[in-house]
Design an enzyme around this catalytic site. Structure first.
Site, PDB file in Angstrom:
ATOM      1  N   GLU A   1     -48.346  27.556 -84.943  1.00 60.57           N
ATOM      2  CA  GLU A   1     -48.513  28.267 -86.219  1.00 60.57           C
ATOM      3  C   GLU A   1     -47.541  27.724 -87.260  1.00 60.57           C
ATOM      4  O   GLU A   1     -46.469  27.215 -86.908  1.00 60.57           O
ATOM      5  CB  GLU A   1     -48.320  29.773 -86.030  1.00 60.57           C
TER       6      GLU A   1
ATOM      7  N   LYS B   1     -44.614  27.204 -89.791  1.00 60.82           N
ATOM      8  CA  LYS B   1     -43.268  27.784 -89.864  1.00 60.82           C
ATOM      9  C   LYS B   1     -42.981  28.083 -91.328  1.00 60.82           C
ATOM     10  O   LYS B   1     -42.842  27.163 -92.143  1.00 60.82           O
ATOM     11  CB  LYS B   1     -42.237  26.814 -89.294  1.00 60.82           C
TER      12      LYS B   1
ATOM     13  N   ASP C   1     -41.148  29.036 -94.697  1.00 63.85           N
ATOM     14  CA  ASP C   1     -39.801  28.807 -95.209  1.00 63.85           C
ATOM     15  C   ASP C   1     -39.360  30.019 -96.022  1.00 63.85           C
ATOM     16  O   ASP C   1     -39.395  30.021 -97.251  1.00 63.85           O
ATOM     17  CB  ASP C   1     -39.810  27.536 -96.070  1.00 63.85           C
TER      18      ASP C   1
ATOM     19  N   TYR D   1     -44.560  37.295 -86.580  1.00 60.41           N
ATOM     20  CA  TYR D   1     -44.781  36.223 -85.610  1.00 60.41           C
ATOM     21  C   TYR D   1     -44.149  36.465 -84.245  1.00 60.41           C
ATOM     22  O   TYR D   1     -44.340  35.689 -83.325  1.00 60.41           O
ATOM     23  CB  TYR D   1     -44.346  34.868 -86.147  1.00 60.41           C
TER      24      TYR D   1
ATOM     25  N   LYS E   1     -40.763  19.956 -87.079  1.00 64.08           N
ATOM     26  CA  LYS E   1     -40.474  19.944 -88.520  1.00 64.08           C
ATOM     27  C   LYS E   1     -41.258  18.835 -89.217  1.00 64.08           C
ATOM     28  O   LYS E   1     -41.514  17.780 -88.634  1.00 64.08           O
ATOM     29  CB  LYS E   1     -38.969  19.739 -88.760  1.00 64.08           C
TER      30      LYS E   1
ATOM     31  N   CYS F   1      -5.356   6.039 -92.323  1.00 62.54           N
ATOM     32  CA  CYS F   1      -5.922   7.292 -92.830  1.00 62.54           C
ATOM     33  C   CYS F   1      -5.654   7.408 -94.332  1.00 62.54           C
ATOM     34  O   CYS F   1      -4.496   7.274 -94.757  1.00 62.54           O
ATOM     35  CB  CYS F   1      -5.292   8.461 -92.085  1.00 62.54           C
TER      36      CYS F   1
ATOM     37  N   CYS G   1      -2.980  10.476 -94.739  1.00 62.92           N
ATOM     38  CA  CYS G   1      -1.591  10.520 -94.260  1.00 62.92           C
ATOM     39  C   CYS G   1      -1.067   9.144 -93.903  1.00 62.92           C
ATOM     40  O   CYS G   1       0.069   9.024 -93.430  1.00 62.92           O
ATOM     41  CB  CYS G   1      -1.476  11.455 -93.052  1.00 62.92           C
TER      42      CYS G   1
ATOM     43  N   CYS H   1      -8.144   9.121 -87.384  1.00 56.95           N
ATOM     44  CA  CYS H   1      -6.752   9.148 -87.815  1.00 56.95           C
ATOM     45  C   CYS H   1      -5.926   9.642 -86.631  1.00 56.95           C
ATOM     46  O   CYS H   1      -6.302  10.593 -85.950  1.00 56.95           O
ATOM     47  CB  CYS H   1      -6.629  10.111 -89.007  1.00 56.95           C
TER      48      CYS H   1
ATOM     49  N   CYS I   1      -1.280  15.208 -90.256  1.00 57.85           N
ATOM     50  CA  CYS I   1      -2.256  14.784 -91.276  1.00 57.85           C
ATOM     51  C   CYS I   1      -2.765  16.029 -91.996  1.00 57.85           C
ATOM     52  O   CYS I   1      -3.357  16.915 -91.375  1.00 57.85           O
ATOM     53  CB  CYS I   1      -3.426  14.058 -90.614  1.00 57.85           C
TER      54      CYS I   1
END
Ligand code: I6G
Length: 705
Positions: free
Chosen positions: A125, A127, A129, A235, A323, A428, A431, A446, A452
């Site tokens: 069925e 879906k 939104d 549903y 989907k 990084c 840091c 990092c 950090c």
């Protein structure tokens, strides 16, 4: 908006202006938050608030008890009572292509022990939104309507739901208790008319029908909801005093007969080929349905199969959402920034020239990692035909569902002549610590740990996130501010905020954007979360590889924080009974177990955890409902061939009855279920004097529970 300088005002004039501002801002707040019909722009609102603050700073003695500085615009949800769902409102797992759906079918067949050619029916069925709603009827009367919320606790929107004409107020010949679940949505036509009306009145425009439906349902004034044309498709169901049918199809037909609208494009399909063909039909009809859908939901039709299949931690095994493909758009990549996450992962982010993708303006997209930018996958193969991504390139962006936008492709014909390959940083950016990439890890990290600032602040943001401590009024923005000011450096500091900044010289209530009431609300919200479930606490620690589902498994397994902590101490050497017990938990692999044990054994991290726990009242893990379960709290091992159920089914059933299922026999094992061909495990159990049953004995033991 022009204001005279505050220095030219006397006390009387300032007092009168403060009174006018309090009145105007209160009206603006109500119009925005509860009536969804703002009469001034955001910029005007900010200017009025700034003027109010300026006056209060110049004339502190005139600050009013109802000062707008002390009011944080309340989200509409503050006005709704919370509802705990009797049966959790779960989500669905997603599939994106044919192979995902074929895998779904195969998994189910394997779980149920059905051959590949056995007939297996599914429903398919659209879906919708919109937003999920659960309607509770008792003796035929609608008594409660609740939003999904976090799946366990939603908002009570009964008065609003009563205004939706698709939702019956009373039912005839319904089960005494019936919870009907479905989707509230707004049609395209109604959405366009609502936005036109909002525009005419200078009101806020909704970005899409889903937002309009959500905003309209979550109104404090039901009359506003009534004026918004919402619709409802049923549903599914939650609590029931008697079954609606023996199949999904029959149950939907019963809901239909009771007066609910079910989706007319629902079909019964025999196997994946029919599912995929109905998917194509729905996809072709998508543009003319008149409402938004984002995929097709498939469910095993036979409810006795659904019961046997049961649930993973947050999704049913017997359903999947297939989907629709993501929407795409081309735009220019303006820059690549590096974000440092809570585990030190350095994630490249594409800063894009803003572009609309599927109705939403996108200006950032993830670039995953350095290999992805270079056009390589994590196995050394090529992606995008090996094309790398450079600043200045034209890139194709897509969004799938609510996920972060991604970059799919790059157009080399438009590449600027001076574009250079992106050099991924080896230190990084936050840091300056070395950033290293361990073998087998797609991500450069990092090495700064808690020194950090990016890692520390991301850990804190994770800590307060929805699935973790979820502290009302303490979101990412506040965490960033408090961290920058040195008010909180680690999670324990959150629970010391009232003590440190509730009174004295530097008080929260005196900070910009805060007042007496909002500060005291925040302290109360923090105190509310001192009592926390073990699963949430483990998840909140933000340990690499330990997600929400695993945290709940760990909580169920160890029961209490003390037991969890002791087990982690005992497993430090990555061997021995505690280690074996940890990796014996189904769903905990060696990588996760190592990460857990290392984090709990790392002195700085452990110190921070211990300081945190000292502030909390950690609730032992709630066990599943186990009245009469003969295996609750016991450790069970399955071995050999099972003939009446698959291993996965046996395990899921044992866990639902409160047992811990382990893969290996040890002194902690209470029961071994041994089918034909059981080898060393049966011998070991015999040596240890552990009770052993065959499959029939096991089924007899758990029969009727
Ligand atoms: O989120 C959902 C959308 C549609 C659902 C759903 C659905 O059926 C058509 N069904 C279930 C069982 C759940 N979520 C959990």
């Amino acid at each position: 908006m022009a204001f005279s300088s505050v220095d030219t005002l006397d006390e009387k004039e300032a007092g009168a202006e403060l009174a006018r501002l309090a009145d105007l801002l209160a009206k603006a707040n109500a119009a925005y938050h509860t009536e969804d019909n703002p009469f001034i722009s955001d910029a005007e609102y900010d200017a009025l608030k700034a003027r109010n603050a300026e006056l209060e700073a110049r004339f502190p003695q005139l600050k009013r008890p109802d000062s707008p500085s002390d009011t944080v615009g309340a989200a509409p949800s503050d006005g709704f009572a919370k509802v705990t769902h009797e049966i959790a409102m779960l989500s669905l797992s997603n599939g994106f292509d044919q192979s995902d759906i074929e895998d779904f079918d195969q998994r189910i067949r394997k779980f149920l022990g059905l051959g590949t050619s056995a007939r297996l029916d599914y429903t398919a069925e659209p879906k919708i939104d919109g937003l999920s709603l659960s309607l509770r009827y008792e003796n035929g009367a609608l008594v409660q309507a609740a939003t999904r919320g976090d799946g366990s606790v939603g908002e009570n929107v009964t008065a609003n739901a009563r205004t939706i004409s698709d939702i019956p107020q009373t039912l005839t010949d319904a089960p005494d208790v019936l919870e009907v679940r479905g989707e509230v949505y707004m049609s395209h036509e109604d959405f366009d008319a609502l936005n036109q009306n909002q525009k005419n009145r200078g009101g806020k425009l909704f970005a899409n029908p889903r937002n309009a439906a959500a905003g309209s349902l979550r109104q404090l004034d039901p009359e506003i909801t009534r004026s918004r044309p919402l619709k409802f498709f049923a549903y599914a169901w939650g609590a029931l005093s008697e079954p609606l049918g023996e199949t999904q199809t029959a149950s939907l037909a019963r809901l239909n007969a009771l007066g609910f609208v079910t989706n007319p494009m629902t079909r019964l399909c025999a196997g994946t080929a029919e599912l995929l063909s109905h998917y194509t039909k729905i996809e072709q009809a998508r543009a003319t349905l008149g409402y938004d859908i984002d995929g097709v939901v498939y469910k095993v039709d036979d409810l006795s199969f659904q019961r046997r299949l049961g649930f993973r931690s947050t999704t049913p095994r017997w359903a999947i959402a297939h989907k629709f493909p993501a929407e795409l758009a081309w735009t220019r990549l303006e820059a690549i920034d590096i974000q440092v996450g809570r585990t030190g992962a350095m994630s490249p982010v594409a800063r894009l020239h803003p572009v609309t993708v599927g109705g939403v303006v996108v200006s950032n997209a993830t670039l995953h990692n350095e290999d992805y930018i270079a056009g390589k996958d994590n196995k050394g193969g090529t992606i995008r035909g090996g094309k790398d991504i450079r600043v200045g390139d034209w890139v194709q962006v897509y969004r799938a569902g609510d996920v972060i936008p991604k970059v799919a492709d790059v157009d080399l014909s438009k590449r600027p002549k001076d574009a250079t390959p992106f050099a991924f940083p080896e230190t990084c950016p936050q840091c300056n610590s070395a950033a290293i990439r361990e073998e087998g890890d797609a991500v450069r990290r990092c090495t700064g740990g808690l020194i950090c600032p990016a890692q520390a602040v991301e850990k804190l943001k994770h800590f307060v996130s929805r699935a973790a401590f979820d502290i009302e009024g303490l979101g990412s923005k506040q965490v960033e501010q408090f961290y920058a000011d040195g008010w909180i450096k680690e999670p324990a500091d959150i629970f010391l905020l009232r003590e440190g900044f509730g009174s004295g010289v530097r008080q929260l209530k005196n900070r910009e954007g805060w007042g007496e009431k909002s500060a005291s609300n925040l302290f109360d919200a923090i105190d509310d979360k001192r009592r926390i479930s073990l699963g949430r606490l483990i998840f909140a620690l933000g340990i690499r590889h330990v997600g929400e589902a695993a945290s709940n498994l760990l909580a169920q397994h160890y029961g209490s924080f003390a037991a969890f902590e002791k087990a982690m101490n005992d497993a430090q050497e990555l061997c021995g009974p505690a280690w074996e017990d940890l990796i014996g938990i189904d769903g905990v692999g060696e990588v996760m177990a190592t990460s857990l044990v290392r984090s709990m054994g790392q002195p700085a991290e452990r110190g921070s955890i211990d300081r945190l726990v000292a502030q909390l009242d950690v609730q032992d893990a709630a066990r599943p409902k186990l009245e009469g379960s003969p295996v609750a709290g016991k450790t069970v091992v399955f071995t050999g061939t099972l003939e009446k159920m698959t291993r996965a089914e046996a395990k899921a059933r044992a866990e639902a009855l409160g047992a811990k299922v382990s893969g290996s026999v040890s002194a902690k094992t209470d029961l071994l279920v041994a089918g034909p061909g059981a080898g060393s495990k049966a011998q070991k159990a015999a040596q240890l004097g552990i009770e052993t049953l065959d499959e029939d004995g096991w089924l007899e033991l758990i029969a009727g529970i």
